[in-house]
Structure formats: C-alpha cells, structure tokens
Design a protein around this motif. Sequence first.
Motif, PDB file in Angstrom:
ATOM      1  N   LEU A   3     -47.849   7.296  -4.619  1.00  0.00           N
ATOM      2  CA  LEU A   3     -47.177   6.117  -4.540  1.00  0.00           C
ATOM      3  C   LEU A   3     -45.721   6.249  -5.171  1.00  0.00           C
ATOM      4  CD1 LEU A   3     -49.897   3.131  -5.358  1.00  0.00           C
ATOM      5  CD2 LEU A   3     -48.504   3.326  -3.328  1.00  0.00           C
ATOM      6  N   LYS A   4     -45.876   6.848  -6.137  1.00  0.00           N
ATOM      7  CA  LYS A   4     -44.373   7.225  -6.844  1.00  0.00           C
ATOM      8  C   LYS A   4     -43.587   8.132  -5.771  1.00  0.00           C
ATOM      9  CE  LYS A   4     -42.667  10.128 -10.696  1.00  0.00           C
ATOM     10  NZ  LYS A   4     -43.015  10.826 -11.765  1.00  0.00           N
ATOM     11  N   ASP A   5     -44.117   8.789  -4.911  1.00  0.00           N
ATOM     12  CA  ASP A   5     -43.242   9.665  -3.958  1.00  0.00           C
ATOM     13  C   ASP A   5     -42.987   8.455  -3.034  1.00  0.00           C
ATOM     14  OD1 ASP A   5     -44.057  11.864  -5.133  1.00  0.00           O
ATOM     15  OD2 ASP A   5     -45.391  12.598  -4.081  1.00  0.00           O
ATOM     16  N   ALA A   6     -43.669   7.749  -2.555  1.00  0.00           N
ATOM     17  CA  ALA A   6     -43.477   6.670  -1.587  1.00  0.00           C
ATOM     18  C   ALA A   6     -42.216   5.881  -1.858  1.00  0.00           C
ATOM     19  CB  ALA A   6     -44.591   6.159  -0.901  1.00  0.00           C
ATOM     20  N   TYR A   7     -42.489   5.332  -3.051  1.00  0.00           N
ATOM     21  CA  TYR A   7     -41.359   4.717  -3.697  1.00  0.00           C
ATOM     22  C   TYR A   7     -39.887   5.200  -3.715  1.00  0.00           C
ATOM     23  CZ  TYR A   7     -38.813   1.514  -7.444  1.00  0.00           C
ATOM     24  OH  TYR A   7     -37.902   0.623  -7.933  1.00  0.00           O
ATOM     25  N   ALA A   8     -39.980   6.401  -4.005  1.00  0.00           N
ATOM     26  CA  ALA A   8     -38.803   7.330  -4.033  1.00  0.00           C
ATOM     27  C   ALA A   8     -38.394   7.704  -2.739  1.00  0.00           C
ATOM     28  CB  ALA A   8     -38.808   8.615  -4.911  1.00  0.00           C
ATOM     29  N   ASP A   9     -39.147   8.225  -1.828  1.00  0.00           N
ATOM     30  CA  ASP A   9     -38.616   8.571  -0.511  1.00  0.00           C
ATOM     31  C   ASP A   9     -38.309   7.461   0.492  1.00  0.00           C
ATOM     32  OD1 ASP A   9     -39.325  11.100  -1.264  1.00  0.00           O
ATOM     33  OD2 ASP A   9     -41.320  11.319  -0.421  1.00  0.00           O
ATOM     34  N   ILE A  10     -39.195   6.424   0.447  1.00  0.00           N
ATOM     35  CA  ILE A  10     -39.004   5.257   1.643  1.00  0.00           C
ATOM     36  C   ILE A  10     -37.709   4.422   0.903  1.00  0.00           C
ATOM     37  CG2 ILE A  10     -39.916   3.463   2.819  1.00  0.00           C
ATOM     38  CD1 ILE A  10     -42.523   4.943   2.641  1.00  0.00           C
ATOM     39  N   GLY A  11     -37.781   4.437  -0.423  1.00  0.00           N
ATOM     40  CA  GLY A  11     -36.843   3.438  -0.878  1.00  0.00           C
ATOM     41  C   GLY A  11     -35.384   4.039  -0.687  1.00  0.00           C
ATOM     42  N   LYS A  12     -35.211   5.396  -0.865  1.00  0.00           N
ATOM     43  CA  LYS A  12     -33.829   6.168  -0.565  1.00  0.00           C
ATOM     44  C   LYS A  12     -33.672   5.764   0.865  1.00  0.00           C
ATOM     45  CE  LYS A  12     -31.734  10.552  -0.729  1.00  0.00           C
ATOM     46  NZ  LYS A  12     -31.759  12.141  -1.287  1.00  0.00           N
ATOM     47  N   PRO A  34     -37.912  -2.378  -4.525  1.00  0.00           N
ATOM     48  CA  PRO A  34     -38.315  -3.891  -5.177  1.00  0.00           C
ATOM     49  C   PRO A  34     -38.385  -3.879  -6.552  1.00  0.00           C
ATOM     50  CG  PRO A  34     -39.954  -2.667  -4.404  1.00  0.00           C
ATOM     51  CD  PRO A  34     -39.034  -2.017  -4.058  1.00  0.00           C
ATOM     52  N   GLU A  35     -37.929  -5.270  -7.190  1.00  0.00           N
ATOM     53  CA  GLU A  35     -38.138  -5.181  -8.585  1.00  0.00           C
ATOM     54  C   GLU A  35     -39.491  -5.717  -9.136  1.00  0.00           C
ATOM     55  OE1 GLU A  35     -35.153  -8.256  -9.520  1.00  0.00           O
ATOM     56  OE2 GLU A  35     -33.494  -7.019  -8.804  1.00  0.00           O
ATOM     57  N   GLN A  36     -40.241  -6.281  -8.398  1.00  0.00           N
ATOM     58  CA  GLN A  36     -41.591  -6.830  -8.886  1.00  0.00           C
ATOM     59  C   GLN A  36     -42.398  -5.523  -8.465  1.00  0.00           C
ATOM     60  OE1 GLN A  36     -42.164  -9.586 -10.397  1.00  0.00           O
ATOM     61  NE2 GLN A  36     -39.999  -9.711 -10.287  1.00  0.00           N
ATOM     62  N   PRO A  37     -43.452  -5.328  -9.313  1.00  0.00           N
ATOM     63  CA  PRO A  37     -44.501  -4.425  -8.817  1.00  0.00           C
ATOM     64  C   PRO A  37     -45.454  -4.732  -7.533  1.00  0.00           C
ATOM     65  CG  PRO A  37     -45.107  -5.454 -10.890  1.00  0.00           C
ATOM     66  CD  PRO A  37     -43.764  -5.978 -10.566  1.00  0.00           C
ATOM     67  N   ILE A  38     -45.973  -3.849  -6.942  1.00  0.00           N
ATOM     68  CA  ILE A  38     -46.840  -4.225  -5.859  1.00  0.00           C
ATOM     69  C   ILE A  38     -48.219  -3.824  -6.130  1.00  0.00           C
ATOM     70  CG2 ILE A  38     -47.329  -3.477  -3.544  1.00  0.00           C
ATOM     71  CD1 ILE A  38     -44.212  -3.079  -2.896  1.00  0.00           C
ATOM     72  N   SER A  39     -49.034  -4.742  -5.676  1.00  0.00           N
ATOM     73  CA  SER A  39     -50.476  -4.429  -5.916  1.00  0.00           C
ATOM     74  C   SER A  39     -50.991  -3.466  -4.855  1.00  0.00           C
ATOM     75  CB  SER A  39     -51.437  -5.533  -6.052  1.00  0.00           C
ATOM     76  OG  SER A  39     -50.846  -6.391  -7.298  1.00  0.00           O
ATOM     77  N   VAL A  40     -51.757  -2.592  -5.178  1.00  0.00           N
ATOM     78  CA  VAL A  40     -52.632  -1.672  -4.322  1.00  0.00           C
ATOM     79  C   VAL A  40     -54.101  -1.810  -4.726  1.00  0.00           C
ATOM     80  CG1 VAL A  40     -53.084   0.630  -3.374  1.00  0.00           C
ATOM     81  CG2 VAL A  40     -50.729  -0.186  -3.986  1.00  0.00           C
ATOM     82  N   ILE A  41     -55.131  -1.957  -3.987  1.00  0.00           N
ATOM     83  CA  ILE A  41     -56.428  -2.207  -4.253  1.00  0.00           C
ATOM     84  C   ILE A  41     -57.346  -1.017  -3.462  1.00  0.00           C
ATOM     85  CG2 ILE A  41     -58.447  -3.637  -4.600  1.00  0.00           C
ATOM     86  CD1 ILE A  41     -56.552  -6.043  -4.454  1.00  0.00           C
ATOM     87  N   LEU A  42     -58.124  -0.289  -4.297  1.00  0.00           N
ATOM     88  CA  LEU A  42     -58.770   0.822  -3.737  1.00  0.00           C
ATOM     89  C   LEU A  42     -60.384   0.136  -3.661  1.00  0.00           C
ATOM     90  CD1 LEU A  42     -57.607   3.820  -5.761  1.00  0.00           C
ATOM     91  CD2 LEU A  42     -56.522   2.618  -3.523  1.00  0.00           C
ATOM     92  N   TYR A  43     -61.029   0.184  -2.619  1.00  0.00           N
ATOM     93  CA  TYR A  43     -62.347  -0.414  -2.262  1.00  0.00           C
ATOM     94  C   TYR A  43     -63.381   0.833  -1.924  1.00  0.00           C
ATOM     95  CZ  TYR A  43     -60.300  -5.018  -2.224  1.00  0.00           C
ATOM     96  OH  TYR A  43     -59.391  -6.083  -2.387  1.00  0.00           O
ATOM     97  N   THR A  44     -64.553   0.763  -2.152  1.00  0.00           N
ATOM     98  CA  THR A  44     -65.615   1.292  -1.675  1.00  0.00           C
ATOM     99  C   THR A  44     -65.434   0.855  -0.114  1.00  0.00           C
ATOM    100  OG1 THR A  44     -67.388   0.044  -2.174  1.00  0.00           O
ATOM    101  CG2 THR A  44     -66.830   1.632  -3.561  1.00  0.00           C
ATOM    102  N   ALA A  45     -66.150   1.649   0.891  1.00  0.00           N
ATOM    103  CA  ALA A  45     -66.239   0.976   2.358  1.00  0.00           C
ATOM    104  C   ALA A  45     -66.918  -0.097   2.177  1.00  0.00           C
ATOM    105  CB  ALA A  45     -66.989   2.203   2.939  1.00  0.00           C
ATOM    106  N   LYS A  46     -67.948  -0.528   1.551  1.00  0.00           N
ATOM    107  CA  LYS A  46     -68.685  -1.797   1.641  1.00  0.00           C
ATOM    108  C   LYS A  46     -67.853  -2.796   0.917  1.00  0.00           C
ATOM    109  CE  LYS A  46     -72.873  -4.237   0.135  1.00  0.00           C
ATOM    110  NZ  LYS A  46     -71.839  -5.400  -0.099  1.00  0.00           N
ATOM    111  N   ASP A  47     -67.100  -2.667  -0.196  1.00  0.00           N
ATOM    112  CA  ASP A  47     -66.253  -3.891  -0.682  1.00  0.00           C
ATOM    113  C   ASP A  47     -65.159  -4.157   0.207  1.00  0.00           C
ATOM    114  OD1 ASP A  47     -67.974  -3.816  -2.856  1.00  0.00           O
ATOM    115  OD2 ASP A  47     -66.488  -2.780  -4.454  1.00  0.00           O
TER     116      ASP A  47
END
Length: 425
Positions: free
Chosen positions: A239-248, A254-267
């Motif tokens: 995500l740190k790389d994506a923020y730099a690469d795609i942002g550039k 973006p000024e506000q943080p973006i939520s990323v949720i990691l689930y198990t397959a079932k969840d």
Amino acid sequence: MSREWENRNYGNDRRFWRLVLLALLLLVIVLSVSRSLRRGVAEKPLAPVGPAPPSRSRSLPPAAPPEPSPTAAIAADGFETLPPAAAGDAAGKADDARQGADALFNSGDVAGALAAYRHLAPTDPLSRGRAGFCLARLGRWEEAVIELREAANLLPNDFAVRKLLTYALYRQNDLEAASAQAQAALAIQADDGLLDLQAKLGTEIRVQRHYDDARTGNFVVLFDGYEHDESKRMVLDILKDAYADIGKELDYFPEQPISVILYTAKDFSDVTSAPAWVSGLFGKFDGKIRLPVQGATGRERELRRVLYHEYTHALLFLLAPACPLWLQEGLAQYFCGDRPVSAWQVIPLSLLARGFPAEPSAAYAAYMESLQAVSDLLEEHGMARLHQLLRKLSEGSDLESAFATAFGQPFSHWAKNWRPAQSAE
C-alpha cells in the motif's frame, strides 16, 4: 330446485377460495418485485488476468444498478444535493442566511457553503447538520461525524441527520455506533436503505469483533490477528508503494486514510456475498478496500496486483466520482501492470460508461477494450492530458465536453473511430 345432497353454498365457497388464492399470488409477486428493486451492488470485483474461455466463470462484474444512497437527497455517486429541512424548522434570522449558504452549495461551492453553515451553526442546529453534510461531501469524514453528532443531539428527531451520521460512522468503520444510529433513525422513519445497512452492519460486527488494526498516516488495515499477522506487513508495504506510485502518476494524494480490510475466505464471503473467485473489492459506498487473504507465502505478486487495482479505484472515486467505468477499469488495470490482449469482440465504449456485460466473454472483452483504450490514449497523448480529463470530470463537465477539452475532439467522435488492436499480445 336443488337436490338434497347439493351444497347450496358450494359456488360461493369456490369463489371465496379463488379470491384468497389470487390475493396470495399477487402478494408474492409484489414482494418479489420489491426485493429485486431493493437489491443493489455496492462493490465491484477485480478484472481477470489473461484470456479466458467463454464458458468459464471468472471475476467479472455484472452491469450493476446505482448504489443505494444514504438519504433520498443523496445521489448514487456521492453527497450531491442538500437534505430537506427538518420538520418544524423555525423560520427566523438564520433562515435567509441559510438560504444563502444553500445557494453556495447548489452552485458547486461546497467549501464556501461549509464556511457559511459553520458561521450559523452556534445558533442554528440545522446549519450544523448541513455543515456535517458538506464535510461528508468533501470527504472529511472524521469532522463530519463531529458535526453530525452535535446536530443529532440538538435535533434528535431529524431523520436526515441521523441517517447521514449512520453512514459517516460506517465510513469510519465505527460499526457499533453506526448500528445504534441506524436504529435511532429507523425509530423515526422507515427506510429500506437503512434496513439493508443495519443487516450488513450486524454481519460485519460479528465478523470483525475480534479484528486488530494497523495504522499508517494513509491507511487503516483491519485484519484477523490469528490469520493475517504475517500478511499485514506485506500489505502495508504494498500500500505504501501504491500510494507513492499511483499518486505520482495521477498527481493526487488523498488527505484522509483509506480503510483496507483483510478477510479469511469465509469472512469475505459472509460480508460481501461475492463469488469465490473474486480476489478484491472496492466499495464506492463505504470507500473501503476488501480482499480475502490466505497467508502471505508466495503471494506478494498477486497481492500487489489486487491492491494496486483497487487502490486506483479508490483514488479515482475521490478524484472524479463521475469517471466512466471504461476509464476506471482501464486505469486500474494499467496501474496494476496488466497489458491488453485481443478479445476479438468490439463493444462500443459509449455502452461501457456505467456498466459491463454479465456474460463472461463479453465482460472480458469490455475489460480488454477499456485497458486498450486507456493505453492508446496514454501512448498518444501522455498522462498530462488524462489529468486534464479527470480534472474536468471532477468539476462537473460531462464526458463529451471534458474529453474535447483534454484531447481536442468530442468523446463521441474519438470513440466512433477508435478500434482496439486485434493483434495486441
């Protein structure tokens, strides 16, 4: 004269039961249609990699109806129009000034309207609620929650304020508080969208009850500590790389943080109801990236592709919510490293602005055309022209005129003459 063995009420009984059966049949039809109309799609899966046989199901999105909106006054693509005044709102000195603030908002000056509402807020609870509305429209969710909480305290029976607060809290992943506000709003007024969200909140609260979180200045990653403790560091690094690469590339951070949720397959399946082959989702409605993660070993390349793809969607929705779907998907695939291949099928780009086909081979062609179109535009005109197109779309221009400003010809003229390269490998 009837015979002794005949039931004189037999005909009446038959008519009665026919009417009962007809009424039940009509009720079933009405409930079925109502349920179909309420069903929306809040997330969209990642595009497939490489060509696929038409008969095989893949991670392909159907053409989706507009997402449910937080109130009747909020358009599908964001907080676009002002909520109605609360019932019983007292007219007075604040009324004229508030109308001036409303005019600023309706003219597109959301920041100016926010300043005006905040000036009125100390003595006008409705203006405080509308200040929260403006903050949500600007994507300043943490501040929006503060203003809307205060407005809800001052206007406890204002349904629009309660509902907006529910969605703002959900956006901040404060699920328990969002559920409480949804219940309070539904006690004031029935609402199908809130009922659906309340059910979704119940599932997410159950699934995420014991989740941990890891935070940086730009992301909040929620994860199952037992399943994903090893994966979280890899995800944060990507995500740190994506923020730099795609942002550039897009010249947008973006000024506000973006939520990323990691689930198990079932969840993941329980929360999203997505097919098993879907590898990631971005929700325009809640601004969250969701993906199923099954360990980190040997999966960095796959995780990078999924996260770059979905993070591109998150940026584009913040930058230009009206961005057509073919441009969204083309850029998401371009930035995650996909390259176009021949789909041997041409779908007019004008048909791919708001939805893709559900049939696998046609949907695959739509993805490849979108990627080819974006690749061709970038190769011929460069990223600066694409920035100009996105900027004009963010300012409210339609695609036809925004494209003309950026590329020197109307979109319809360019799309009519453009064809994907059938020899692409």
